[in-house]
Write an enzyme that holds these catalytic residues in place. Structure first.
Site, PDB file in Angstrom:
ATOM      1  N   GLU A   1      -7.187   0.565  -4.469  1.00  0.00           N
ATOM      2  CA  GLU A   1      -7.158   0.457  -3.011  1.00  0.00           C
ATOM      3  C   GLU A   1      -8.478  -0.022  -2.410  1.00  0.00           C
ATOM      4  O   GLU A   1      -8.469  -0.928  -1.545  1.00  0.00           O
ATOM      5  CB  GLU A   1      -6.747   1.808  -2.417  1.00  0.00           C
TER       6      GLU A   1
ATOM      7  N   ASP B 279       0.879  -1.173   0.000  1.00  0.00           N
ATOM      8  CA  ASP B 279       0.000   0.000   0.000  1.00  0.00           C
ATOM      9  C   ASP B 279       0.912   1.216   0.000  1.00  0.00           C
ATOM     10  O   ASP B 279       1.456   1.601   1.036  1.00  0.00           O
ATOM     11  CB  ASP B 279      -0.900  -0.022   1.235  1.00  0.00           C
TER      12      ASP B 279
ATOM     13  N   LYS C   6       2.705  11.363  -3.646  1.00  0.00           N
ATOM     14  CA  LYS C   6       1.723  10.576  -4.384  1.00  0.00           C
ATOM     15  C   LYS C   6       0.732  11.462  -5.138  1.00  0.00           C
ATOM     16  O   LYS C   6       0.222  11.082  -6.195  1.00  0.00           O
ATOM     17  CB  LYS C   6       0.974   9.658  -3.416  1.00  0.00           C
TER      18      LYS C   6
ATOM     19  N   ASP D  40     -13.294   5.400   0.899  1.00  0.00           N
ATOM     20  CA  ASP D  40     -11.856   5.392   1.171  1.00  0.00           C
ATOM     21  C   ASP D  40     -11.314   6.821   1.172  1.00  0.00           C
ATOM     22  O   ASP D  40     -11.084   7.417   0.118  1.00  0.00           O
ATOM     23  CB  ASP D  40     -11.154   4.544   0.103  1.00  0.00           C
TER      24      ASP D  40
END
Length: 509
Positions: free
Chosen positions: A150, A8, A70, A172
């Site tokens: 994810e 992850d 990211k 999420d």
């Protein structure tokens, strides 16, 4: 082949998981003995520090520290240049340092080299960002098995652990990105129905609002506006701690020091929630859109899962409960579920490539069906003479998929080369100003053709959501080949090779 893991690669924290001998996914502790690692990199001369050691020096070495990279994945415009060196680093390279640190630590913990990994990405990452993530893994020296959304990973972990069957909604909200996904789960199958998100919405944005609240109060008490990056970096650390405290307390103090003035500023949960109402409404809008796109009502949802550290905020749970009409399931670990699901998916992919059954506990099986989060197409000239988007693969199409179109042809006599603009957009026929141009595809025909000679173009989207374009010359039904997509957002093969060699010799610790 060495050990296989699921990673992850998070905006604020990352985690690694691997399958145990009894077929269960387990988090692999990092070198500090913890389950998660801050996604922070410090450049200190020839040394590159990752994780807690880097994060602890944010206030003192802010000009040499990079975080939240990211959010820039797949952007050629983003370059980080440390104050202490002449180097420059793009998001793929910085992410590779994080991955290398994670993998080296996992290799030590597992007692054998980690060579293969499946890396997770936000469901709403576009094709370029997915490619960039895979490139980061390659630069880190990994054999990248693929990328996995994810929310899908979290649902896989939940489904395997509980055996739940029904319609699941995954909300999420992580440190830098937000996704909502609707899926069907049962009998070892996870089928994604619809997904949507915002790749620039996460805990980072809530922190920014809290920082603004604190700075406004500080100036209101007579303090001067703060522009010093080191002071602001330290303030962000204290604000993050205050945000965590507000999840369990009605108020939290934040100390601010600048120009000889120190103030203790108390922020209440009510203030924080009121100031971030716009951010919460953005998640609500996406939440409603995803359910509608799935052709469902909230009454059709059997289970709501919360994933991502930012879902610990009470206002998130309240919003989801209000909109969905039911309390969300909080048994999923918000920081670990994605890595655990990635490890399971990595074992499944590895087993498939080796023509064997996945070795999961109690003989369980799992099959994962995902969707493309963005529509894919080409640019064509409309009857009005303007360039518009011609949608070939619609958003939320199940992947892998393949679409063949015979409506194309050469445009000039003697044409021997095809030049196709690849687009990413959810709307058919829209002006190119409202699309993302992924890049161009170039391919030479076997021989020059007259204008109007028919061409078949085949779009294939693989299980990772990465596009491939193939062409057949219908004049003689000859297969011309796969087009090389000259992507504007990702690195060239030569750049990846150079960075891979550089990263292999870097002192990452």
């Amino acid at each position: 082949m060495g050990r296989v893991v699921g990673i992850d690669l998070g905006t604020t924290f990352s985690a690694v998981a691997a399958m145990s001998a009894d077929g269960r996914a387990e988090i692999v502790h990092n070198r500090d003995g913890k389950n998660t690692t801050p996604s922070v990199v410090l450049f200190d001369g020839d040394d590159i520090l990752v994780g807690e050691a880097a994060k602890n020096q944010i206030a003192s070495s802010s000009g040499d520290i990079v975080s939240y990279v990211k959010r820039h994945m797949g952007s050629r415009d983003y370059v980080f240049m440390p104050d202490s060196s002449d180097g420059s680093y793009g998001p793929e390279h910085i992410s590779a340092f994080i991955l290398k640190y994670l993998v080296d630590g996992a290799s030590e913990a597992l007692g054998e080299p980690v060579t293969d990994a499946l890396i997770t990405v936000p469901a709403y990452f576009d094709e370029g960002q997915r490619n960039a993530t895979k490139q980061a893994g390659v630069i880190a020296g990994l054999n990248v098995l693929g990328v996995l959304n994810e929310p899908t990973a979290a649902a896989v972990s939940y489904g395997i652990d509980t055996g739940f069957e029904g319609t699941v909604l995954v909300y999420d909200l992580g440190g830098g990105t937000f996704d909502v996904t609707v899926m069907k789960s049962g009998r070892g199958v996870v089928d994604i129905v619809s997904t949507e998100g915002d790749r620039n919405l996460g805990g980072f944005d809530f922190d920014n609002v809290l920082i603004e609240l604190v700075l406004r109060e500080f100036v209101g008490r007579g303090g001067q506006p703060i522009t010093d990056t080191a002071i602001l970096a330290g303030l962000r650390e204290r604000v993050e701690a205050a945000k965590l405290r507000l999840s369990t307390s009605a108020s939290a103090p934040v100390f601010v020091s600048s120009d000889g003035m120190t103030e203790k500023i108390v922020i209440t949960r009510e203030q924080f929630e009121s100031a971030t109402i716009d951010l919460m409404l953005r998640t609500e809008y996406i939440l409603e859109n995803v359910v509608e796109a799935a052709g469902l009502r909230f009454a059709d949802i059997d289970k709501v899962l919360l994933v991502g550290g930012s879902t610990r905020m009470p206002m998130v749970r309240s919003l989801v409960a209000r909109v969905a009409g039911r309390e969300p399931d909080t048994t999923v670990h918000p920081d670990e579920a994605v890595a655990l699901g990635a490890a399971i998916a990595a074992e499944v992919r590895t087993a498939h490539s080796q023509n064997r059954e996945a070795e999961l506990a109690e003989g369980k099986t799992v099959r994962i069906s995902d969707v493309v989060s963005h529509g894919l197409g080409v640019a064509i000239q409309s009857s009005a003479g303007t360039m518009v988007n011609y949608l070939l693969i619609k958003p939320n199409t199940t992947i892998p998929c393949q679409i063949a179109v015979d409506d194309f042809g050469t445009v000039a006599d003697g044409q021997s080369e095809l030049n196709v603009q690849i687009t990413e957009s959810d709307e058919d026929g829209c002006d190119l100003r409202y699309t993302n141009i992924l890049g161009t595809s170039l391919l030479k025909l076997s021989q020059p053709r007259p204008a109007g000679s028919p061409i078949r173009v085949v779009f294939s989207c693989d299980i990772d959501g990465v596009l491939h374009v193939e062409v057949t010359d219908l004049a003689d039904n000859s297969y011309v080949g796969e087009m090389e997509i000259l992507r504007t957002a990702t690195l060239s093969d030569a750049e990846v090779s150079d960075l891979t060699r550089e990263t292999a010799s870097a002192a990452v610790q």
